[in-house]
Write a protein that holds these residues in place. Sequence first.
Motif, PDB file in Angstrom:
ATOM      1  N   ILE A   1     -25.690  25.824 -41.914  1.00 55.43           N
ATOM      2  CA  ILE A   1     -25.103  24.487 -42.009  1.00 55.43           C
ATOM      3  C   ILE A   1     -25.833  23.524 -41.069  1.00 55.43           C
ATOM      4  CG2 ILE A   1     -23.019  23.153 -41.539  1.00 55.43           C
ATOM      5  CD1 ILE A   1     -21.409  25.544 -42.573  1.00 55.43           C
ATOM      6  N   GLN A   2     -26.304  24.021 -39.937  1.00 55.56           N
ATOM      7  CA  GLN A   2     -27.057  23.173 -39.022  1.00 55.56           C
ATOM      8  C   GLN A   2     -28.443  22.830 -39.588  1.00 55.56           C
ATOM      9  OE1 GLN A   2     -27.070  25.426 -35.391  1.00 55.56           O
ATOM     10  NE2 GLN A   2     -25.134  24.515 -34.681  1.00 55.56           N
ATOM     11  N   LEU A   3     -29.039  23.727 -40.337  1.00 52.51           N
ATOM     12  CA  LEU A   3     -30.366  23.505 -40.910  1.00 52.51           C
ATOM     13  C   LEU A   3     -30.323  22.780 -42.256  1.00 52.51           C
ATOM     14  CD1 LEU A   3     -32.222  26.837 -40.111  1.00 52.51           C
ATOM     15  CD2 LEU A   3     -32.544  24.611 -39.055  1.00 52.51           C
ATOM     16  N   PHE A   4     -29.173  22.704 -42.861  1.00 51.20           N
ATOM     17  CA  PHE A   4     -29.059  22.108 -44.197  1.00 51.20           C
ATOM     18  C   PHE A   4     -29.603  20.671 -44.271  1.00 51.20           C
ATOM     19  CE2 PHE A   4     -26.692  19.905 -47.565  1.00 51.20           C
ATOM     20  CZ  PHE A   4     -27.166  20.637 -48.649  1.00 51.20           C
ATOM     21  N   PRO A   5     -29.284  19.773 -43.351  1.00 47.39           N
ATOM     22  CA  PRO A   5     -29.839  18.412 -43.436  1.00 47.39           C
ATOM     23  C   PRO A   5     -31.370  18.390 -43.370  1.00 47.39           C
ATOM     24  CG  PRO A   5     -28.021  18.449 -41.894  1.00 47.39           C
ATOM     25  CD  PRO A   5     -28.305  19.873 -42.268  1.00 47.39           C
ATOM     26  N   LEU A   6     -31.946  19.258 -42.546  1.00 48.20           N
ATOM     27  CA  LEU A   6     -33.392  19.335 -42.436  1.00 48.20           C
ATOM     28  C   LEU A   6     -34.012  19.830 -43.744  1.00 48.20           C
ATOM     29  CD1 LEU A   6     -34.970  18.566 -39.945  1.00 48.20           C
ATOM     30  CD2 LEU A   6     -35.174  20.983 -39.388  1.00 48.20           C
ATOM     31  N   ILE A   7     -33.415  20.830 -44.336  1.00 46.34           N
ATOM     32  CA  ILE A   7     -33.900  21.361 -45.612  1.00 46.34           C
ATOM     33  C   ILE A   7     -33.765  20.302 -46.701  1.00 46.34           C
ATOM     34  CG2 ILE A   7     -33.451  23.098 -47.400  1.00 46.34           C
ATOM     35  CD1 ILE A   7     -32.600  24.992 -45.094  1.00 46.34           C
ATOM     36  N   LEU A   8     -32.665  19.600 -46.703  1.00 47.22           N
ATOM     37  CA  LEU A   8     -32.438  18.555 -47.698  1.00 47.22           C
ATOM     38  C   LEU A   8     -33.489  17.443 -47.576  1.00 47.22           C
ATOM     39  CD1 LEU A   8     -30.576  17.526 -49.960  1.00 47.22           C
ATOM     40  CD2 LEU A   8     -29.299  16.308 -48.190  1.00 47.22           C
ATOM     41  N   ILE A   9     -33.816  17.048 -46.362  1.00 42.46           N
ATOM     42  CA  ILE A   9     -34.843  16.019 -46.141  1.00 42.46           C
ATOM     43  C   ILE A   9     -36.189  16.506 -46.661  1.00 42.46           C
ATOM     44  CG2 ILE A   9     -36.183  14.833 -44.344  1.00 42.46           C
ATOM     45  CD1 ILE A   9     -33.537  14.611 -42.777  1.00 42.46           C
ATOM     46  N   PHE A  10     -36.544  17.767 -46.395  1.00 43.05           N
ATOM     47  CA  PHE A  10     -37.813  18.301 -46.879  1.00 43.05           C
ATOM     48  C   PHE A  10     -37.864  18.313 -48.394  1.00 43.05           C
ATOM     49  CE2 PHE A  10     -40.504  21.775 -48.325  1.00 43.05           C
ATOM     50  CZ  PHE A  10     -41.717  21.358 -47.786  1.00 43.05           C
ATOM     51  N   VAL A  11     -36.788  18.705 -49.045  1.00 40.31           N
ATOM     52  CA  VAL A  11     -36.742  18.733 -50.516  1.00 40.31           C
ATOM     53  C   VAL A  11     -36.904  17.323 -51.082  1.00 40.31           C
ATOM     54  CG1 VAL A  11     -35.231  19.195 -52.495  1.00 40.31           C
ATOM     55  CG2 VAL A  11     -35.423  20.867 -50.658  1.00 40.31           C
ATOM     56  N   VAL A  12     -36.248  16.358 -50.499  1.00 39.67           N
ATOM     57  CA  VAL A  12     -36.365  14.975 -50.960  1.00 39.67           C
ATOM     58  C   VAL A  12     -37.796  14.479 -50.779  1.00 39.67           C
ATOM     59  CG1 VAL A  12     -35.654  12.602 -50.468  1.00 39.67           C
ATOM     60  CG2 VAL A  12     -33.936  14.409 -50.634  1.00 39.67           C
ATOM     61  N   PHE A  13     -38.401  14.740 -49.620  1.00 42.51           N
ATOM     62  CA  PHE A  13     -39.788  14.336 -49.388  1.00 42.51           C
ATOM     63  C   PHE A  13     -40.720  14.999 -50.390  1.00 42.51           C
ATOM     64  CE2 PHE A  13     -38.641  12.371 -45.458  1.00 42.51           C
ATOM     65  CZ  PHE A  13     -39.673  11.490 -45.195  1.00 42.51           C
ATOM     66  N   TYR A  14     -40.481  16.282 -50.688  1.00 42.42           N
ATOM     67  CA  TYR A  14     -41.344  16.996 -51.627  1.00 42.42           C
ATOM     68  C   TYR A  14     -41.315  16.323 -52.996  1.00 42.42           C
ATOM     69  CZ  TYR A  14     -43.308  20.537 -54.627  1.00 42.42           C
ATOM     70  OH  TYR A  14     -44.072  21.189 -55.563  1.00 42.42           O
ATOM     71  N   PHE A  15     -40.120  16.055 -53.524  1.00 43.36           N
ATOM     72  CA  PHE A  15     -40.022  15.506 -54.877  1.00 43.36           C
ATOM     73  C   PHE A  15     -40.364  14.022 -54.961  1.00 43.36           C
ATOM     74  CE2 PHE A  15     -37.568  19.392 -55.647  1.00 43.36           C
ATOM     75  CZ  PHE A  15     -38.199  19.807 -56.799  1.00 43.36           C
ATOM     76  N   LEU A  16     -40.165  13.269 -53.880  1.00 39.60           N
ATOM     77  CA  LEU A  16     -40.456  11.840 -53.930  1.00 39.60           C
ATOM     78  C   LEU A  16     -41.853  11.472 -53.439  1.00 39.60           C
ATOM     79  CD1 LEU A  16     -37.074  10.297 -52.765  1.00 39.60           C
ATOM     80  CD2 LEU A  16     -37.962  10.526 -55.085  1.00 39.60           C
ATOM     81  N   LEU A  17     -42.464  12.279 -52.570  1.00 39.46           N
ATOM     82  CA  LEU A  17     -43.754  11.920 -51.995  1.00 39.46           C
ATOM     83  C   LEU A  17     -44.866  12.928 -52.289  1.00 39.46           C
ATOM     84  CD1 LEU A  17     -42.560  10.665 -48.514  1.00 39.46           C
ATOM     85  CD2 LEU A  17     -43.214   9.298 -50.463  1.00 39.46           C
ATOM     86  N   ILE A  18     -44.652  14.165 -51.947  1.00 40.96           N
ATOM     87  CA  ILE A  18     -45.720  15.163 -52.009  1.00 40.96           C
ATOM     88  C   ILE A  18     -46.109  15.495 -53.448  1.00 40.96           C
ATOM     89  CG2 ILE A  18     -46.354  17.523 -51.390  1.00 40.96           C
ATOM     90  CD1 ILE A  18     -44.447  17.197 -48.966  1.00 40.96           C
ATOM     91  N   ARG A  19     -45.141  15.800 -54.280  1.00 40.07           N
ATOM     92  CA  ARG A  19     -45.432  16.203 -55.662  1.00 40.07           C
ATOM     93  C   ARG A  19     -46.119  15.089 -56.464  1.00 40.07           C
ATOM     94  NH1 ARG A  19     -41.055  17.924 -60.030  1.00 40.07           N
ATOM     95  NH2 ARG A  19     -42.434  18.902 -61.531  1.00 40.07           N
ATOM     96  N   PRO A  20     -45.637  13.851 -56.440  1.00 40.31           N
ATOM     97  CA  PRO A  20     -46.345  12.792 -57.180  1.00 40.31           C
ATOM     98  C   PRO A  20     -47.760  12.545 -56.646  1.00 40.31           C
ATOM     99  CG  PRO A  20     -44.134  12.080 -56.634  1.00 40.31           C
ATOM    100  CD  PRO A  20     -44.365  13.367 -55.909  1.00 40.31           C
ATOM    101  N   GLN A  21     -47.945  12.658 -55.329  1.00 38.88           N
ATOM    102  CA  GLN A  21     -49.277  12.453 -54.760  1.00 38.88           C
ATOM    103  C   GLN A  21     -50.239  13.534 -55.225  1.00 38.88           C
ATOM    104  OE1 GLN A  21     -50.321   9.819 -53.134  1.00 38.88           O
ATOM    105  NE2 GLN A  21     -52.374  10.650 -52.994  1.00 38.88           N
ATOM    106  N   LYS A  22     -49.783  14.776 -55.299  1.00 41.04           N
ATOM    107  CA  LYS A  22     -50.637  15.856 -55.790  1.00 41.04           C
ATOM    108  C   LYS A  22     -50.998  15.645 -57.255  1.00 41.04           C
ATOM    109  CE  LYS A  22     -49.540  19.603 -52.668  1.00 41.04           C
ATOM    110  NZ  LYS A  22     -49.116  20.999 -52.544  1.00 41.04           N
ATOM    111  N   ALA A  23     -50.060  15.176 -58.056  1.00 37.09           N
ATOM    112  CA  ALA A  23     -50.335  14.915 -59.470  1.00 37.09           C
ATOM    113  C   ALA A  23     -51.357  13.790 -59.613  1.00 37.09           C
ATOM    114  CB  ALA A  23     -49.048  14.563 -60.201  1.00 37.09           C
ATOM    115  N   LYS A  24     -51.219  12.756 -58.806  1.00 41.11           N
ATOM    116  CA  LYS A  24     -52.165  11.634 -58.846  1.00 41.11           C
ATOM    117  C   LYS A  24     -53.559  12.096 -58.420  1.00 41.11           C
ATOM    118  CE  LYS A  24     -52.561   6.876 -57.249  1.00 41.11           C
ATOM    119  NZ  LYS A  24     -51.957   5.838 -56.407  1.00 41.11           N
ATOM    120  N   GLU A  25     -53.616  12.934 -57.390  1.00 41.67           N
ATOM    121  CA  GLU A  25     -54.892  13.465 -56.909  1.00 41.67           C
ATOM    122  C   GLU A  25     -55.560  14.334 -57.970  1.00 41.67           C
ATOM    123  OE1 GLU A  25     -56.322  16.623 -53.517  1.00 41.67           O
ATOM    124  OE2 GLU A  25     -54.630  15.334 -53.071  1.00 41.67           O
TER     125      GLU A  25
END
Length: 98
Positions: free
Chosen positions: A11-35
């Motif tokens: 439960i303490q790590l859940f917010p951190l994991i949630l932030i990473f998942v959001v960053f992955y789908f909103l920033l990292i994944r689209p950037q890799k597709a564009k690259e």
Amino acid sequence: MPQPQAANPFIQLFPLILIFVVFYFLLIRPQKAKEKQHRKMLNGIEKNDEIVTSSGIHGTIVNVKDKTVTVRIDENVKMEMDKTCVVYIKKPQGAAAA
């Protein structure tokens, strides 16, 4: 007096994991597709393609090498530059309608 129970570590790590998942789908994944799309475009560059570079130079490809291209900018002006500087290939007017 009862002592408070320790919080579940998940439960303490859940917010951190949630932030990473959001960053992955909103920033990292689209950037890799564009690259990946940009790499595919660079591998498809051919002689006589009209291009635009990252610095805004418009020209026509004269020669293609492994890592560089020679671009004709004007009648007797040619520049050799890295392929990675090519931002996009301008499509001929007839190709847009096809």
